[in-house]
Write a protein that holds these residues in place. Structure first.
Motif, PDB file in Angstrom:
ATOM      1  N   LEU A  12      52.693  21.867  12.900  1.00 42.41           N
ATOM      2  CA  LEU A  12      52.022  23.026  13.476  1.00 42.41           C
ATOM      3  C   LEU A  12      50.562  23.113  13.070  1.00 42.41           C
ATOM      4  O   LEU A  12      49.714  23.611  13.823  1.00 42.41           O
ATOM      5  CB  LEU A  12      52.751  24.313  13.068  1.00 42.41           C
ATOM      6  N   HIS A  13      50.231  22.630  11.885  1.00 41.50           N
ATOM      7  CA  HIS A  13      48.856  22.723  11.386  1.00 41.50           C
ATOM      8  C   HIS A  13      48.185  21.360  11.289  1.00 41.50           C
ATOM      9  O   HIS A  13      47.213  21.197  10.549  1.00 41.50           O
ATOM     10  CB  HIS A  13      48.846  23.450  10.041  1.00 41.50           C
ATOM     11  N   SER A  26      44.036  25.462  20.515  1.00 46.58           N
ATOM     12  CA  SER A  26      44.982  24.785  21.406  1.00 46.58           C
ATOM     13  C   SER A  26      44.512  23.353  21.651  1.00 46.58           C
ATOM     14  O   SER A  26      43.303  23.071  21.685  1.00 46.58           O
ATOM     15  CB  SER A  26      45.078  25.533  22.734  1.00 46.58           C
ATOM     16  N   GLU A  61      51.737  13.952  15.889  1.00 50.99           N
ATOM     17  CA  GLU A  61      52.633  15.075  15.606  1.00 50.99           C
ATOM     18  C   GLU A  61      54.087  14.618  15.523  1.00 50.99           C
ATOM     19  O   GLU A  61      54.818  15.004  14.597  1.00 50.99           O
ATOM     20  CB  GLU A  61      52.461  16.154  16.688  1.00 50.99           C
ATOM     21  N   HIS A 239      53.418  18.402  23.638  1.00 48.33           N
ATOM     22  CA  HIS A 239      52.853  19.083  22.454  1.00 48.33           C
ATOM     23  C   HIS A 239      53.271  20.550  22.411  1.00 48.33           C
ATOM     24  O   HIS A 239      53.681  21.061  21.362  1.00 48.33           O
ATOM     25  CB  HIS A 239      51.323  18.973  22.486  1.00 48.33           C
ATOM     26  N   ARG A 240      53.183  21.212  23.538  1.00 46.76           N
ATOM     27  CA  ARG A 240      53.551  22.625  23.592  1.00 46.76           C
ATOM     28  C   ARG A 240      55.008  22.824  23.214  1.00 46.76           C
ATOM     29  O   ARG A 240      55.374  23.756  22.493  1.00 46.76           O
ATOM     30  CB  ARG A 240      53.289  23.174  25.002  1.00 46.76           C
ATOM     31  N   GLU A 243      55.837  22.556  19.398  1.00 46.71           N
ATOM     32  CA  GLU A 243      55.469  23.689  18.552  1.00 46.71           C
ATOM     33  C   GLU A 243      56.584  24.723  18.435  1.00 46.71           C
ATOM     34  O   GLU A 243      56.605  25.510  17.494  1.00 46.71           O
ATOM     35  CB  GLU A 243      54.185  24.334  19.088  1.00 46.71           C
ATOM     36  N   THR A 244      57.515  24.736  19.373  1.00 47.95           N
ATOM     37  CA  THR A 244      58.637  25.679  19.302  1.00 47.95           C
ATOM     38  C   THR A 244      59.975  24.965  19.108  1.00 47.95           C
ATOM     39  O   THR A 244      61.026  25.589  19.219  1.00 47.95           O
ATOM     40  CB  THR A 244      58.711  26.533  20.583  1.00 47.95           C
TER      41      THR A 244
END
Length: 369
Positions: A12-13, A26, A61, A239-240, A243-244
């Motif tokens: 996330l970071h 973003s 990621e 990527h989006r 993140e969840t």
């Protein structure tokens, strides 16, 4: 402190710690095929088939989740094909699960067997004791799709290594959050990120992960030469989803377990397959190597008509052939030729409120009794 943070927190970071003042939080979509390149090439970006900053960020990621180098592809099958292309040569033998995703066997039979590759198959449940003599590559899929059989990854990895074979693990049904095949001895992990990783049923993508530098370079070269690249818009959607991922997967796993428990006591259900159930034949090995049991449940109903009625009538089920999205879905897998009963249904839990989903499933099953 970085080493003590969870992989999700680090993902996330991944960008935030390196942002300069005024840069976007973003991930930017670098929608370009070419880059400014005066003079001689010096290792910078120059053509999108060789590299794109948006794609490379997503690879980094996923690399955090896998603790490995990652190459992203436009589908899970493209990822699998790249491994076959990079590793197999005429005269080699490959062992794959007979009960895994059917298109893997179709790909090998259609394109690699005619080139002199020998294809052998074995059920997932028997893979730990399979004959691997002479194999160049062993592929496993655990839990298997669609039957949810589980094999002991560490045992298979040790036996493959002793036989001089590489081990490739398809981790699509589990994801890196539920299972880490590379930590258990696999040489290569492949995944269809179309499923839970992206998670919104709106993009095709996949990846290969490995900690072997030579394998990584060979697979990356295959992608560059074949042109099997993912575009920056699709990379952004992946990527989006990443993140969840943890939040969605927690709910999907909880929903799958709750639905499986409700199904196993229902009179309309002949059998239930889910490695998270205490009485499942694969529960003990799954407990040893998994941190969660995934979103897929296999159930067998009386016949084809009952299966189709269940899928059609359940108000919280989408009739679809994929899984890992936010909507619960189901399909009768025999329609694709899988070696399962006509009444077998692959149920893929979404992120609906658990009580609502269980109620919708049990009430629909009541109409079949």
């Amino acid at each position: 402190m970085t080493d003590t943070l969870s992989r999700i927190s680090r993902l996330l970071h991944h960008r935030t710690g390196r942002l300069a003042k005024g840069e976007p939080v973003s991930l930017p979509i670098m929608a370009t095929s070419t880059f400014h390149l005066p003079g001689a090439p010096d290792g910078s970006h120059f053509y999108a088939r060789n590299g794109n900053p948006t794609v490379e960020t997503v690879e980094a990621e996923i690399g955090i989740l896998e603790d490995a180098q990652v190459v992203v592809f436009p589908s899970g099958m493209a990822a699998i094909a790249s491994v076959f292309q990079a590793v197999l040569r005429p005269g080699d033998t490959v062992l794959v699960p007979s009960d895994g995703y059917y298109n893997v066997r179709n790909l090998l039979a259609a394109q690699f067997v005619p080139m002199g590759i020998t294809l052998r198959t074995c059920p997932t449940a028997e893979m730990a004791a399979a004959d691997m003599a002479g194999c160049r590559l062993v592929q496993i899929e655990t839990p298997s799709n669609p039957g949810l059989a589980v094999c002991d990854i560490a045992t298979v990895a040790a036996r493959a290594r002793s036989a001089g074979a590489l081990l490739m693990a398809d981790n699509t049904t589990a994801t890196p959050l539920c299972q880490q095949p590379l930590d258990l001895g696999a040489d290569i992990v492949v995944m269809s990120d179309t499923k839970a990783m992206a998670g919104h049923s709106d993009v095709l993508c996949g990846h290969v992960a490995t900690r072997d530098a030579d394998l990584f370079e060979a697979i990356k070269t295959c992608r560059r030469l074949s042109g099997a690249i993912i575009g920056p818009f699709d990379a952004y959607l992946l990527h989006r989803g990443l993140e969840t991922l943890e939040l969605r997967l927690d709910r999907m796993n909880a929903n799958a377990l709750a639905v499986a428990r409700a199904m196993q006591s229902h009179p309309a259900v002949l059998s239930v397959h889910y490695p998270g159930l205490g009485n499942d034949p694969f529960h003990q090995v799954a407990m040893r190597q998994m941190k969660g049991f995934g979103p897929i449940v296999g159930l067998t109903l009386a016949d084809e008509a009952s299966a189709e009625q269940f899928i059609d009538d359940c108000p919280l089920l989408s009739s679809a052939t994929s899984f890992g999205g936010v909507h619960s879905s189901a399909e009768r897998r025999a329609r694709w030729g899988d070696d399962v009963p006509d009444g077998f249904v692959r149920f893929a839990a979404g992120i609906e409120p658990t009580a609502d989903l269980v109620a919708a499933v049990t009430q629909t099953l009541d109409t079949l009794s």
